[in-house]
Scaffold this motif. Structure first.
Motif: not given
Length: 195
Positions: A91-95
């Motif tokens: 699980a990862f965030d893209l900003e």
């Protein structure tokens, strides 16, 4: 795994450019290049998105309880099927700086093929660049963990290292196609291009 506090973007960029140059040399000259021998004289190099550290993210690891109990059968480019074990979910965030690109939290599964080296994760994926700026069959990443992963660990997921499978260059290769669970509903303009 990597410590973001020690991340040196200039060194990272230089190492990435060096890896890309080595790969292009391999494709152009090596006897095991996926580019057919008759096409190597006309090979003009690989295409890449510009290196972008926004696509080097930290992913949180969730381990599968019993990978062998629920194997994943991936279709291949030649109509076959390959059996993999889903060992982790990442699980990862893209900003991102670009307001035209969606941010959010996303997941990819990481797989191991039975009998493959432990600690190497195969992460095939499709995204909104697939079939437009990148190969229609999707792209791959391979991740290595320095230690045995446990739930809650973090691992670096660098989409700048995403690559085109060999079957894009020659029908002599059979490549697994990313399963639907690894189709991202977002554009990842990082790594290798293929048009």
């Amino acid at each position: 795994m990597s410590d973001d506090a020690a991340f040196d973007s200039e060194r990272w960029r230089a190492e990435l450019e060096e890896k890309r140059a080595e790969k292009e040399e391999f494709f152009a000259d090596h006897p095991q290049s996926p580019v057919p021998p008759e096409d190597r004289d006309g090979f003009e190099g690989l295409e890449f998105f510009e290196p972008d550290p926004q696509y080097r993210v930290r992913a949180t690891v969730s381990l599968a309880d019993d990978p062998a109990a629920d194997p994943v059968y991936m279709e291949t480019t030649t109509g076959g099927e390959v059996r993999y074990l889903r060992t982790v979910t990442l699980a990862f965030d893209l900003e991102r700086d670009d307001p035209d690109l969606a941010d959010g939290t996303f997941e990819l599964s990481g797989y191991e093929q039975e009998g493959s080296a432990a600690g190497t994760l195969f992460v095939p994926f499709r995204d909104k660049t697939t079939g437009q700026q990148t190969y229609e069959g999707g792209r791959y990443m391979e991740l290595s963990a320095d230690d045995d992963l446990t739930g809650g660990d973090e691992i670096v997921l660098d989409f700048n290292l995403a690559y085109t499978p060999f079957c894009a260059f020659s029908e002599a290769f059979e490549c697994p196609l990313p399963p639907a669970e690894n189709w991202l509903e977002v554009a990842i303009p990082a790594g290798e291009q293929f048009e």
